[in-house]
Design a protein around this motif. Structure first.
Motif, PDB file in Angstrom:
ATOM      1  N   UNK A   1       0.914  44.574 108.746  1.00  0.00           N
ATOM      2  CA  UNK A   1       0.476  44.461 107.343  1.00  0.00           C
ATOM      3  C   UNK A   1       1.441  43.548 106.584  1.00  0.00           C
ATOM      4  N   UNK A   2       0.926  42.717 105.671  1.00  0.00           N
ATOM      5  CA  UNK A   2       1.780  41.836 104.882  1.00  0.00           C
ATOM      6  C   UNK A   2       2.712  42.610 103.953  1.00  0.00           C
ATOM      7  N   UNK A   3       3.781  41.946 103.515  1.00  0.00           N
ATOM      8  CA  UNK A   3       4.736  42.592 102.609  1.00  0.00           C
ATOM      9  C   UNK A   3       4.149  42.751 101.204  1.00  0.00           C
ATOM     10  N   UNK A   4       3.269  41.830 100.801  1.00  0.00           N
ATOM     11  CA  UNK A   4       2.722  41.945  99.438  1.00  0.00           C
ATOM     12  C   UNK A   4       1.220  42.229  99.512  1.00  0.00           C
TER      13      UNK A   4
ATOM     14  N   UNK B   1      10.514  38.126 108.474  1.00  0.00           N
ATOM     15  CA  UNK B   1      10.221  39.002 109.624  1.00  0.00           C
ATOM     16  C   UNK B   1       9.767  38.164 110.823  1.00  0.00           C
ATOM     17  N   UNK B   2       8.932  37.159 110.550  1.00  0.00           N
ATOM     18  CA  UNK B   2       8.419  36.318 111.647  1.00  0.00           C
ATOM     19  C   UNK B   2       9.547  35.471 112.253  1.00  0.00           C
ATOM     20  N   UNK B   3      10.399  34.923 111.392  1.00  0.00           N
ATOM     21  CA  UNK B   3      11.501  34.084 111.910  1.00  0.00           C
ATOM     22  C   UNK B   3      12.476  34.939 112.722  1.00  0.00           C
TER      23      UNK B   3
ATOM     24  N   UNK C   1       5.338  33.456 119.588  1.00  0.00           N
ATOM     25  CA  UNK C   1       4.433  32.821 118.624  1.00  0.00           C
ATOM     26  C   UNK C   1       4.165  33.818 117.498  1.00  0.00           C
ATOM     27  N   UNK C   2       4.253  33.367 116.258  1.00  0.00           N
ATOM     28  CA  UNK C   2       3.994  34.251 115.109  1.00  0.00           C
ATOM     29  C   UNK C   2       3.118  33.496 114.114  1.00  0.00           C
ATOM     30  N   UNK C   3       2.272  34.245 113.418  1.00  0.00           N
ATOM     31  CA  UNK C   3       1.365  33.639 112.424  1.00  0.00           C
ATOM     32  C   UNK C   3       1.564  34.328 111.080  1.00  0.00           C
ATOM     33  N   UNK C   4       1.900  33.536 110.050  1.00  0.00           N
ATOM     34  CA  UNK C   4       1.952  34.075 108.682  1.00  0.00           C
ATOM     35  C   UNK C   4       1.006  33.236 107.835  1.00  0.00           C
ATOM     36  N   UNK C   5      -0.002  33.885 107.268  1.00  0.00           N
ATOM     37  CA  UNK C   5      -0.953  33.169 106.403  1.00  0.00           C
ATOM     38  C   UNK C   5      -0.379  33.102 104.988  1.00  0.00           C
ATOM     39  N   UNK C   6      -0.806  32.103 104.235  1.00  0.00           N
ATOM     40  CA  UNK C   6      -0.359  32.022 102.847  1.00  0.00           C
ATOM     41  C   UNK C   6      -0.319  30.594 102.361  1.00  0.00           C
TER      42      UNK C   6
END
Ligand code: NDP
Length: 480
Positions: free
Chosen positions: A15-18, A46-48, A197-202
């Protein structure tokens, strides 16, 4: 209704932080098709951190282990081609046939070329002076991709990072989150270790900037606007990250009188309008030898009038809408600008095309447009429009054609149409651009893609694209 409310971090969906969200809109209807959760600095961190931990072990894997993972990635990508294509049709309006055969196909074409490049790469070699050079993965990579060729750009960045043994955090365009979500599912199913591999949308100013500024990121690879490219470069400067940039273009298409005009002019118009003009290397400035200018204008006008604009959900070779309202407004403003500047409108013009079905009337469709008698002071000659808008001007000599072609801040691609091999070679040598297209032939997957001047730096694809994600280390031969 689609809900994307998880990011892919450390091998799982979290789940996203915000709780910030934005609507996902169909460009064909302007109707809401879903909701996207937007990341922030805490999600990026978190992803880094996950990518940093994973780097410890993934960077030590052998080339054979990484090749096996890439082959598995290819299998899963092939199995999910229709999902990738459908996602891009929904999110950015690429027509179904083109979305499958070109947009999604790029995900597999680049991957196969990177497998060939990794197979051929010497991770260690002895230099002529006897020292030993090794190539090692660079570290955690931040990857920022645009909305116009979503999977093409993701594959050009994610795959070489994984092939090199680096780890990564992907931030796709907030306007094209669906294909990125499918891609994350593909990487997961291929069996990559957690955190690789990590994905953060935004959005760019929040997630993109947090990634570019993060001290544990070793390299940023960015594709998008010159404005975005300079923001990433500035944000990455404090801790000297490697930055590779693939920015815009205003590529010239030189039509000489000895070319096969019937074929090459229509091809040039189609190439400019392909993907609704939203390609950084599109041939958007057509330069025509004066002796055939009026014939070329007739052919170009006929090609523009034959271009069908239609529903992206339908199969066929039509073009779809622009990706959203922002781009529609930008393209309309540039068409108005061309008219105000006194360029002659040969075809198209402001507004939406006539005859769109009722359901598509609020979509971001534009009229394929050609301006002729355009002069180099005009804004439409100089600035990237990123819509189906072609500008045409005549030239008298080969020398003048080269000067006009190079009279741009950009240098991504250049196109030459001529029956003379000598001329093709001579002119190609003098054009300041990263990729030459000659008589309808383009470079294949695996060739380096990138530009001169404001079109960016670094090269993507194949062996050069792979080496961008590697550091070089030297040591003397061992002696006790
Ligand atoms: P952007 O450069 O804004 O978008 C490309 C990517 O960069 C997106 O993921 C975007 O995030 C991200 N981004 C934007 N600002 C920053 C920032 N400060 N730091 C980090 N990342 C950032 O392009 P636009 O969508 O605004 O398009 C504008 C013009 O750029 C087009 O009209 C076209 O001329 C050109 N362009 C060129 C492309 C190419 O292939 N070379 C691709 C796209 C655009 P988000 O959008 O999610 O906020």
């Amino acid at each position: 209704m689609i809900t994307l409310d998880k990011f892919y971090i450390d091998g799982g969906w979290v789940a996203p932080a915000s709780d910030a969200t934005m609507p996902i809109l169909s460009p064909a209807t302007n109707q809401r098709v879903g909701t996207l959760s937007m990341g922030n600095e805490a999600d990026v961190d978190a992803a880094v951190q996950a990518a940093k931990r994973a780097f410890e072990t993934f960077s030590m894997t052998s080339k054979d282990e990484r090749l096996a993972l890439l082959r598995r990635l290819a299998e899963v990508t092939r199995a999910r081609m229709d999902d990738l294509a459908h996602a891009m049709t929904t999110e950015m309006g690429a027509p179904a046939t083109m979305s499958r055969e070109v947009q999604a196909d790029a995900g597999i074409g680049h991957l196969e070329a990177f497998i060939d490049a990794l197979e051929a790469l010497d991770e260690e070699e002895t230099l002529p002076n006897g020292d030993i050079l090794s190539r090692e993965p660079i570290g955690v990579c931040g990857l920022i991709t645009p909305w116009n060729w979503p999977i093409n750009q993701i594959a050009l960045k994610v795959v070489p990072a994984l092939a090199a043994g680096a780890t990564c955090v992907l931030k796709p365009s907030e306007h094209t989150p669906l294909s990125a979500q499918v891609y994350a599912e593909i990487v997961h199913e291929a069996g990559y270790p957690a955190g690789v591999f990590n994905l953060v949308q935004g959005d760019g100013p929040t997630v993109g900037a947090a990634l570019s500024r993060h001290p544990d990121v070793a390299m940023m690879s960015f594709t998008g606007s010159t404005r975005g490219g300079s923001a990433v470069s500035r944000d990455a400067a404090d801790d000297f990250k490697r930055v590779t940039l693939e920015l815009g273009g205003k590529s010239p298409n030189l039509i000489f009188a000895d070319a096969d005009l019937d074929k090459r002019v229509a091809e040039g118009v189609d190439a400019c309008f392909f993907n609704t003009g939203q390609s950084c290397d599109a041939p958007t400035r057509m330069l025509v030898e004066r002796s055939v200018y009026s014939r070329v204008l007739e052919l170009a006008e006929a090609a523009a009038k034959a271009t069908v604009v239609g529903d992206p959900e339908q199969e066929g070779d039509h073009i779809g809408p622009l990706f959203d309202e922002i781009q529609y407004d930008r393209v309309q403003a540039m068409i108005d600008k061309g008219i105000d500047e006194g360029a002659r409108l040969l075809s198209g013009g402001p507004g939406r095309p006539a005859g769109l079905p009722e359901a598509l009337q609020a979509g971001w469709f534009v009229r394929p447009t050609i301006f002729c008698d355009v002069t180099p002071e005009m804004v439409i000659w100089r600035e990237e429009i990123f819509g189906p808008v072609l500008v045409i001007t005549p030239f008298d000599t080969e020398e003048e054609a080269i000067t006009l072609a190079n009279d741009t801040d950009y240098g991504l691609a250049a196109y030459i149409q001529t029956g003379s091999e000598d001329r093709a070679r001579r002119v190609a040598r003098r054009l300041r651009a990263g990729a030459l297209h000659i008589n309808g032939r383009d470079a294949d997957y695996g060739s380096p893609f990138g530009g001169f001047k404001h079109s960016g730096n670094g090269r993507e694809g194949g062996v050069y694209g792979l080496e961008d994600y590697m550091e070089i280390k030297v040591r003397p031969p061992f002696a006790a």
